[in-house]
Design an enzyme around this catalytic site. Structure first.
Site, short mmCIF file in Angstrom:
data_model
loop_
_atom_site.label_atom_id
_atom_site.label_comp_id
_atom_site.label_asym_id
_atom_site.label_seq_id
_atom_site.Cartn_x
_atom_site.Cartn_y
_atom_site.Cartn_z
CG HIS A 87 -2.12 -0.99 1.21
ND1 HIS A 87 -2.79 -1.35 0.39
CD2 HIS A 87 -2.16 -2.06 2.21
CE1 HIS A 87 -3.71 -2.52 0.51
NE2 HIS A 87 -3.35 -2.62 1.75
CG ASP A 124 -2.64 -8.48 1.01
OD1 ASP A 124 -1.83 -8.85 1.77
OD2 ASP A 124 -3.66 -7.76 1.24
CG HIS A 126 -6.23 -5.36 2.04
ND1 HIS A 126 -5.78 -6.17 3.05
CD2 HIS A 126 -7.21 -4.49 2.63
CE1 HIS A 126 -6.54 -6.19 4.03
NE2 HIS A 126 -7.41 -5.18 4.04
CG ASP A 208 -4.99 -9.92 3.79
OD1 ASP A 208 -4.82 -10.45 2.74
OD2 ASP A 208 -4.55 -8.80 3.89
ZN ZN Z 1 -4.07 -7.04 3.02
#
Ligand code: ZN
Length: 637
Positions: A87, A124, A126, A208
């Site tokens: 991120h 991931d 996200h 995750d």
């Molecule tokens: Zn994540």
């Protein structure tokens, strides 16, 4: 064969690797912390020893690249580094990520190793907005990510968006997605990058998407991660592969990691489709109530959160409640006035009806649970799998206990009813938000302007602005900021209509648009209509805090409308504020128009003050008292 290598110090070229993908200012900021901790994003902190740890983490990724490219003993290598990085973008840290190790590893392979084609794959849960931003400036990289959407950071929800260089792919899955769906989208990511014939594959490996994970609502089991890397190994049998850790916040992450190693260690593992079949025994084990929906049109797959408020009403809020197990259920306070839950420790609010979350949701803090006892709110999670709705035993007990505490007599029947009602209401919201005719109106009462979007008598969006009265304390945006940013430093040009002879500024405080309604430009219409109302009420400036996800796209969007970023040091505690002037609608009517397709069904009623005469009359009185210097006394008497 597996070989472990423990790094005892960072590489001398680690910092140079970071500088290829990050601004000097961003690196300096982390490097120069001498004392305490510094907040770089809503949930991202650094302390003085962070920089050294980050260099070590980056070194692992660089070593992993060297291992597969140079030393050639292994075709696959893993960097087990912390924290995650995907991120982080060129100038900012966010979402626990400070530096983007994956992007820096790719830049290293390109600029130092001379490679021309790098594939970055990201599983991931996200979207890796930081890597996407890097791919937007580096055509030698191809980036493909499978992730849940909608979910923080809010990017990567458009499966057709290939980016300005046509070199990236987003493969979003819905909330509650199981392994099968995740693997299907992962296969799309792989074939997208495979078509570019990469010389090196770098994988952002986050764990995750596991069902045990508190931050993502996917339903993967550890074994699914074996299939993820199996697809990878099968697709790239001879291409060097580097994998590095990203997110993963449950105790199952270790198991999933172990599963992900198997295809690289055992070439006899093959894709076996029968193992995707659901184990129905384990699903039903903990279920106390199952009900079947009659209406087949409601068939969905996902999770639903139910909230029971102090009056015994049930609210169905889909997956938008903060993750269960976090403090909401334990010590949130329900406010029946605004229908929100406030977390006692941080003051963070969650709005039950809209799903809006304001403030940061903190993780478990056991010491606080001693201070705050459960009050007025019970939350349960319900699975909707095909047309069967189920509720887990512990959630059922929690609701039951709350009913008892409130002395409400509830039997089984109402439970079934609210489950169905909950599912149906969520479904109805999505349909209406996406397709029903919308009416947009603006109301103004003392101190507040609210623009609302209604679709089939359901509120699907709003924009809320605080409009301080002439005698209220001036806003935090001082005339220095306004003169500097909006009037080229000329104080004379400021509209000083506040009773303290300074600027009066409207402050945007809340915005929400139903996710299903976002494609209809409702956000822009709500924003412009709220601005128009403020202007007609005499406000010439507006301030708000931007929620850009790091790509800078949202900030650009506001800047195109004439807003400027307030430097972070100018307003302590408000480091992402923007301010702009509201043009006169009589001189610039086009500014408030939003171009819509011919067949749109959005009707807009712009705000008009109730009576122009009374308004100008009161303004006149205000000016008169200003003139006499009496306004404050009059206002308080
Ligand atoms: Zn994540």
């Amino acid at each position: 064969e597996i070989q472990w290598q423990i790094l005892d110090q960072s590489r001398p070229d680690a910092e140079a690797a970071l500088r290829r993908v990050h601004d000097d200012a961003h690196i300096q900021r982390v490097k120069e912390i001498r004392l305490g901790r510094e907040k770089l994003g809503p949930d991202t902190y650094v302390i003085p020893s962070s920089f050294g740890a980050l260099l070590e983490a980056q070194s692992l990724w660089l070593d992993a690249v060297d291992e597969v490219l140079e030393r050639g003993r292994y075709n696959t290598s893993w960097a087990l580094s912390r924290p995650p990085g995907h991120h982080a973008s060129r100038g900012s840290a966010d979402g626990f990520c400070i530096f983007n190790f994956c992007a820096a590893a790719a830049a290293y392979a390109i600029q130092v190793k001379g490679l021309e084609r790098i594939a970055i794959l990201d599983f991931d849960g996200h979207h890796g907005n930081g890597i996407a931003a890097y791919a937007d400036e580096e055509s030698r990289v191809t980036y493909a990510s499978v992730h849940q959407a909608p979910l923080w950071p809010g990017t990567g929800d458009d499966a057709n968006d290939r980016g300005p260089l046509s070199n990236r792919l987003s493969a979003p899955v819905s909330r509650g997605a199981q392994g099968k769906e995740y693997l299907k989208r992962w296969a799309e990511c792989i074939s997208f990058t495979q078509s570019k014939n990469p010389q090196l594959v770098i994988v952002s490996a986050g764990f995750d998407a596991l069902s045990a994970d508190p931050l993502v609502q996917c339903q993967l089991k550890p074994i699914d991660f074996m299939y993820i890397t199996l697809q990878l190994r099968t697709a790239f049998p001879h291409t060097p592969i580097v994998l590095g850790l990203e997110g993963g916040y449950s105790n199952d992450a270790g198991l999933a990691f172990a599963q992900s190693l198997r295809p690289f260690l055992d070439s006899t593992i093959q894709h076996n489709s029968t193992s995707f079949k659901k184990n129905t025994n384990s699903i039903n084990k903990d279920v106390v109530l199952t009900t079947t929906l009659q209406d087949k049109s409601l068939i969905r797959l996902g999770k639903l959160c139910l909230c029971l408020d102090a009056t015994g009403n049930i609210h169905a809020v889909c997956g938008r409640l903060p993750p269960l197990g976090l403090p909401t259920a334990a010590f949130g306070v329900f406010d029946p006035q605004v229908r929100s839950i406030t977390e006692c420790g941080t003051g963070t609010r969650f709005y039950v009806e809209t799903g809006e979350l304001r403030g940061a949701w903190c993780s478990k803090r056991p010491f606080l649970s001693i201070l705050f006892r459960p009050r007025r709110m019970a939350v349960a999670q319900v699975s909707v799998v095909e047309n069967t709705v189920t509720i887990a035993h512990k959630d059922f007990q929690r609701l039951n206990a709350e009913f008892d505490r409130l002395s409400l007599k509830k039997s089984w029947k109402p439970y079934k009813k609210f489950l169905l009602t909950g599912v149906a209401s969520r479904y109805r919201t999505d349909i209406l938000a996406a397709s029903a005719p919308v009416t947009i109106t603006t109301s103004a009462r003392e101190g507040i302007v609210k623009t609302t979007a209604i679709a089939g008598n359901l509120q699907v969006g709003y924009y809320l602005v605080r409009t301080p009265r002439r005698g209220d304390p001036p806003t935090i945006a001082t005339d220095f900021i306004i003169a500097d940013l909006l009037h080229n430093g000329n104080f004379e040009q400021i509209d000083k209509s506040h009773s303290d002879k300074c600027a009066r500024v409207a402050v945007g405080v809340a915005v929400f648009v139903e996710p299903a309604a976002r494609k209809r430009k409702l956000g822009l219409i709500l924003f412009k209509q709220a601005m128009l109302a403020c202007r007609r009420l005499g406000f010439k400036y507006m301030l708000f805090v931007e929620r850009d996800t790091g790509s800078g796209r949202l900030v650009k969007w506001y800047e195109n409308m004439g807003f400027s970023k307030i430097p972070p040091d100018a307003l302590p505690g408000l480091d992402r504020a923007m301010i702009g002037q509201l043009p006169d609608p009589d001189l610039e009517p086009d500014f408030y128009d939003v171009p819509l397709p011919d067949d749109h069904d959005i009707s807009i009623t712009p705000y008009t003050p109730p009576s122009t005469f009374i308004w100008s009359f009161t303004s006149l009185i205000g000016n008169f008292f200003d003139f006499l210097g009496l306004w404050d006394d009059t206002a308080s008497s």
